[in-house]
Design an enzyme around this catalytic site. Sequence first.
Site, PDB file in Angstrom:
ATOM      1  CD  GLU A  85      -3.088  -0.924   2.190  1.00 26.27           C
ATOM      2  OE1 GLU A  85      -3.015   0.034   2.987  1.00 26.27           O
ATOM      3  OE2 GLU A  85      -4.006  -1.771   2.228  1.00 26.27           O
ATOM      4  CG  HIS A 128      -8.695   7.140   1.582  1.00 25.50           C
ATOM      5  ND1 HIS A 128      -8.647   6.796   0.241  1.00 25.50           N
ATOM      6  CD2 HIS A 128      -8.167   6.098   2.258  1.00 25.50           C
ATOM      7  CE1 HIS A 128      -8.114   5.595   0.124  1.00 25.50           C
ATOM      8  NE2 HIS A 128      -7.812   5.141   1.331  1.00 25.50           N
ATOM      9  NE  ARG A 164      -4.399   6.057   3.299  1.00 23.06           N
ATOM     10  CZ  ARG A 164      -5.001   5.372   4.251  1.00 23.06           C
ATOM     11  NH1 ARG A 164      -5.274   5.955   5.408  1.00 23.06           N
ATOM     12  NH2 ARG A 164      -5.327   4.111   4.063  1.00 23.06           N
ATOM     13  CG  HIS A 214      -9.519   7.983   5.673  1.00 24.80           C
ATOM     14  ND1 HIS A 214     -10.544   7.066   5.508  1.00 24.80           N
ATOM     15  CD2 HIS A 214      -8.399   7.242   5.949  1.00 24.80           C
ATOM     16  CE1 HIS A 214     -10.077   5.840   5.671  1.00 24.80           C
ATOM     17  NE2 HIS A 214      -8.784   5.916   5.951  1.00 24.80           N
ATOM     18  NE  ARG A 223      -4.850   6.179   9.543  1.00 30.77           N
ATOM     19  CZ  ARG A 223      -5.242   5.255   8.651  1.00 30.77           C
ATOM     20  NH1 ARG A 223      -4.463   4.216   8.381  1.00 30.77           N
ATOM     21  NH2 ARG A 223      -6.394   5.389   8.021  1.00 30.77           N
TER      22      ARG A 223
END
Length: 503
Positions: free
Chosen positions: A109, A223, A271, A332, A367
């Site tokens: 990811e 997000h 992100r 998010h 994050r």
Amino acid sequence: MRRSVDVVVIGDGVAGLSTALGLAATRDVLLLSAGSGSTPWAQGGVAAAYGDDDPLDHAHDTDVAGAGFCDPRNLRALVEEGPQRLAELIALGARFDRDPDGSLSRTLEGGHDRPRVVHAGGDASGAEVHRTLRDALRLSDVRTVTGRAVGLIKSDSGHIVGVLVEDDAGVSQVDSRAVVLATGGIGNAYLASTNPATVRGDGIALALNAGASLVDMEFVQFHPTALFTGNSSGQMPLVTEAVRGEGAVLRDLRGRRIMADVHPRADLAPRDVVARAIEATMRRDGCDHVWLDARSIPEDTIRRRFPTVLASCAQIGVDMRSEQIPVAPAEHFLCGGVRTNRDGATDVPGLYAVGEVAASGVHGANRLASNSLLEGMVFGRRVATALTLDLPPATMSRSSSLTLAEDREPERIRAILTEHAGIRRDGAGLQMAADELETLGDGPLATTARAVIAAAITREDSRGCHWRSDYPQRDERWNQHVVVRLDEEGRPAVRHLHQSARL
């Protein structure tokens, strides 16, 4: 009906459930549930470094994504204790996906330098983690009640000694020696969020009213790829970035790659980088979404790995196997929150916080993907350990109620925060937001919004998911955390700054 327990845990997401289970054998625990929170909606999985993957590499990737703003001690606890918590979850019956040789499947990811995210049901990891913990809780002595925490009880000595609970029968009081906030983030303080409607900042408001400090409230993560359904308000279906990990790419409406020249990791950049690039593309082209092109992924991989995304797309008439997916950023995750130590204790005796509501420092300014379930498991256990070893003493002093007010115009508050404290911010807009919020009372949404705005106005640099167009560069003079508390008028205000810890 009034009752008394050792510990009240507010929230039944992964952090709350992990805390309650960790206390079940030693303390009389009551778990207060106002809904399932965000945990069941998490798609990606649990990031864990084990085997030939060094936890220090995981820590490095986390700190890079967090713009070098992570707390080093807590980050070390996250990556080193994470595999233990994952193993315990599997021992409780969690069914994670496995490769043909029986080993856990691990996927790549955004922000990770190697595949280290274990997943369940393809893209239903949060639901499986939640199911496992709930099943284990049913076998324990923990009592669960349904209701909303509408206030805390504070003694004359300054300790939190209970909770006011509202349910269909009215408001009742639960006395306790400790209260743990595990209420999740602030998703529905914004118009569009990947969080359910129950996640609206109540824990932030409860903590502030009790006298606790907040930190890093300006770091609100968006997000990059929520499914664009044509509705710009409410909970947006998530399109996990594991889809990009399997080869999907972002394109503008003309079909051009968005991330190719933006970051060395392209579509698998952290992100904040991807969300800013999408926002800039949408602003440049005057459109309300971009495309996520997953057509290069084999059909059997899509069916096996992304059944949730496949079904969500089908609901809006899109077949992700043969058509591009319309996506847009949505609120998010809150990377800051209630200021805690490494065992979840706030600066108010008897009050603890864990999970997204807490500022554990492990996320820094942004994050890293699939570290949220991990954080709830690791720090839920740490809070439980602390309260097992050292439960605050019972107090006989008089107490008073600190009750949440009602928000008068919640939709207006959400609109203000969305317009002025989204992915792109500037001083003039933030000040406009502060002025508009002055007239909107002191409910939890208004309180949460003021805390975000106050911190964002103060931080005059750009890092992680806080990006100001009037201060677009990172400024090392701002290697400090912004601390927010209630002022003399009961409004969130920046009280001081404290120096950042660095790896």
